[in-house]
Write an enzyme that holds these catalytic residues in place. Sequence first.
Site, PDB file in Angstrom:
ATOM      1  CG  LEU A 235     -13.463  -0.521  -8.975  1.00  0.00           C
ATOM      2  CD1 LEU A 235     -13.809  -1.154 -10.367  1.00  0.00           C
ATOM      3  CD2 LEU A 235     -13.093   0.522  -9.058  1.00  0.00           C
ATOM      4  CG  ASP A 236     -10.610  -3.347 -10.369  1.00  0.00           C
ATOM      5  OD1 ASP A 236     -11.276  -3.777 -11.347  1.00  0.00           O
ATOM      6  OD2 ASP A 236     -10.153  -2.494 -10.492  1.00  0.00           O
ATOM      7  CB  ALA A 237     -12.094  -6.680  -4.977  1.00  0.00           C
TER       8      ALA A 237
END
Lengths: 292, 292, 292, 292
Positions: A235-237
């Site tokens: 996530l968000d990476a």
Amino acid sequence: MTSKKNLGQTRAIILIYSPDQPGLVAAVSDFISINHGNILYLEQHVDRQNHIFFMRVEWDLENFLIPREKIEDYFQTLYAQKLQLTFRLYFSDDIPRMALFVSKHSHCLFDILARYTAGEWNVELPIIISNHEDLRWVAEKFGIDFHVFDVKKDNKAEIEAQQIALLKEKKIDFIVLARYMQIVSENFINQYPNKIINIHHSFLPAFVGAKPYHAAYERGVKIIGATSHYVTTDLDAGPIIEQDVTRISHKNSVEDLVQRGKDLEKIVLSRAIESHINRRILVYRNRTILFS
Amino acid sequence: MTSKKNLGQTRAIILIYSPDQPGLVAAVSDFISINHGNILYLEQHVDRQNHIFFMRVEWDLENFLIPREKIEDYFQTLYAQKLQLTFRLYFSDDIPRMALFVSKHSHCLFDILARYTAGEWNVELPIIISNHEDLRWVAEKFGIDFHVFDVKKDNKAEIEAQQIALLKEKKIDFIVLARYMQIVSENFINQYPNKIINIHHSFLPAFVGAKPYHAAYERGVKIIGATSHYVTTDLDAGPIIEQDVTRISHKNSVEDLVQRGKDLEKIVLSRAIESHINRRILVYRNRTILFS
Amino acid sequence: MTSKKNLGQTRAIILIYSPDQPGLVAAVSDFISINHGNILYLEQHVDRQNHIFFMRVEWDLENFLIPREKIEDYFQTLYAQKLQLTFRLYFSDDIPRMALFVSKHSHCLFDILARYTAGEWNVELPIIISNHEDLRWVAEKFGIDFHVFDVKKDNKAEIEAQQIALLKEKKIDFIVLARYMQIVSENFINQYPNKIINIHHSFLPAFVGAKPYHAAYERGVKIIGATSHYVTTDLDAGPIIEQDVTRISHKNSVEDLVQRGKDLEKIVLSRAIESHINRRILVYRNRTILFS
Amino acid sequence: MTSKKNLGQTRAIILIYSPDQPGLVAAVSDFISINHGNILYLEQHVDRQNHIFFMRVEWDLENFLIPREKIEDYFQTLYAQKLQLTFRLYFSDDIPRMALFVSKHSHCLFDILARYTAGEWNVELPIIISNHEDLRWVAEKFGIDFHVFDVKKDNKAEIEAQQIALLKEKKIDFIVLARYMQIVSENFINQYPNKIINIHHSFLPAFVGAKPYHAAYERGVKIIGATSHYVTTDLDAGPIIEQDVTRISHKNSVEDLVQRGKDLEKIVLSRAIESHINRRILVYRNRTILFS
């Protein structure tokens, strides 16, 4: 509704990476030159830490001796296998097809539609998907199909299967999450590797997850940002494509940050989309090479 | 060696916070006006979420009816206790005394010394402290006392006690960690609450801790930053004073980031020092109110 | 079509300037406090070079003892004439009426309409005026009246008279030239002093006049900008409201600058409009005081 | 005093421009590859408006078959004359010699000396020249020769002749005007074409000439800048190397602009010097190609 930018002669674009070794630029530029291709842009980069070579070349096909349908084969046989090159070949008249996913915020959607209808992008936009009805009126103003899928906790897999079917039917090449407030599943992401662009409303990796403006306010930062990235299962990476920031102060409330952040989000997302459409992004080990 | 900026008439500066309530600006500005003080700057801010009022007023003491040594007492008696104000009073001719802590990097030190010797700041700099000999030559060029303390794992408490003794002896008002690569203890920090300014070489809260440029490179960010903050016992999590950023690209190696970051670090740290010297910073709940 | 942001209680906003003198903040804040007004924002600024005092105060009218229709009279009688204050009083529920002037470029128009239809601004937009038919479809998508005036060299005075009549009929308070590629006459400007906002596609005062991106390219600048300003009879020399910039390089063609500049133009223009709507701008001697 | 950065193996750097034609990249990269040179950096740019090709290549000389003293000759004979290339060849171990010209402001001087003494630049700095004694103490702190020439209206030609003699004697390759408040003559400039770097304290072409901060204040701009450029006989109109900007507001006095501008000036000037030292700048028709 179609937005096609007249771009003159058809051009070929090749994105390459490989283990670094002497002679790569010479080899690739030679391939084009000896076959009477005129190089329009050439940019190379060497990651010296990992010894990886990256390159993007764009050339005019007008007098090119190799027929376009045979370029990939020739290049693979004559250069790629010999030099251990991994490559992707594109043609400027193959227009990518984009799907938008939205929720309730309209700012990114409007910015994308404004560019699209003004013919700024060489892209087709056959469909907008949402989990809410709120933005149907916007899609309808612009005459674009709008599909609502009522995602819930217990029907996610089923809904995503329907969405994927629809995306396949519409021959979608890449997906833009334009403030779509849902997390997409690993299965969904694997269907479109490095082909789902998200906008996160913070300067990543600061403030991962939900409510980043609240977190930014609490932490008392003096600058806020927005980040567009390819979606991965982490996530968000995923690989960052674009970021931008703006200065704030103690005078700004959370609501001010949300409001100011919208301008960042829409510009940063639209720039990422443009780079993707123009085949200027190469992803390697969770980082992007962004050719200019 | 002393750097005193001629600032004309002596001015009083008051920093205030209190629960928000009607009439606060009127009350404070009235106190100054009826006593023939001329307000030079007045800035107020209300944190509406927490209902806190903040204010900074600076006024000319030339015709002020209350003698300077009695201002604090009068203001406390007549206004502060009645209105629940917490305040700090300063005078422009009380010159703060600063200590620098450095390690091996010289860029922040040079930037501070350049401003100091050019007389840009209303501050005294009697001492530079380090854990290495490397920058002694710089301090000596500028004629400033340089003390090396050989900090090790097992002597930290002892060394810090010596440092504190030295700082007290030199009547130090505030401390600047100018790329001092040591973590200072809770006990040390408690001696100088909101009086130790650090520069962290990342855009906090991204990349807390050691080697932030390496982490930024790995994460593939497109912008790097630097953050000056007051040191608290929570590592790299104290109230942020200043931040700034610069754009990077895939072309930049870790070494490039380190190099470019130096310009950010020195400017961001020096701006924080200047704001502190000029009594423009008020800390409340781990956030700074930075008056302009 | 109307966009009204719910802003809670009605607030009064007063913008003041006067020759600088002691006691002004105290006097004005006192006026509000003793009449049971709660100050929400107060910002003052003293131009020390010219000895001018500027102030913006916003207060809640809920418990204010003076009826709103008498505030102006009372303030004039009790304070303004005595203290030589020049002031303008506004109420948050008086919604300003805006007219847009456009030509062929759609980016600013879309940005304004996106914010307007999302209800971000406390403004009415009854009319869009153009010298071309090109953007009629956009106005019609959003259901806003679109009037084309065929301006030519020999009919300018006549056309402007018609435009002014239309603007008066529609009770327009201020005008936005959203990339309107015509120079408006002195007579027209005098009807709307400091009420016509223009966007110029350069970092003024660099590249005044036509084709600023071409001029920027020729000069080889490394940064381009956009400037929003009030229109005065001196071309591109009116009071600047907002500016922003972006970095370019030798790689960028004139067309690239035009394209990138669009994002600057739309954001810079929209920010200026927002400040104007929120009564945060005070013009003095061709400069703006932009309250925060 | 010498600052030499250890840069490992000797590298050759070639800067090229020519009329655009197919095959240029292939030809130049081939020249290096077939002679066993390893290309470290290659960047090309085509100015499509003027049909000019630009290129910078840097390669490792370790296994290069052509002896370094013969490279220029071979390249000229085999490629340059045939392909109409104009080129300059450099070697990484030829360390350029820089002279500084200063007046009274110390901020740029300190910034340059800090980088120089920290060994950040591959440059020698044998001499600082001034028209005032004010900064002698700085030069002496750093052990660098400081020469004062008392320039007056009637002795300019004579003084410049002495300066040129001194520069020749010291074998100076390029000159940096680090806030040197004198205009240098055409004759002087012609001795060092595109080898004199100036810092102008405005965002050129805005505010050419003296007192740009005063002019910026008067015009009411919201952003100020600084510009480094090569000096030509046209005042403040030479090829721009670097620019940067910072946001200001109505709150800032002229003195504030001067103060804030210093940080811009020193960073922008130092970046230009670094690019020049690293042979990354190519000047063509009063614009710079700034290779990365």
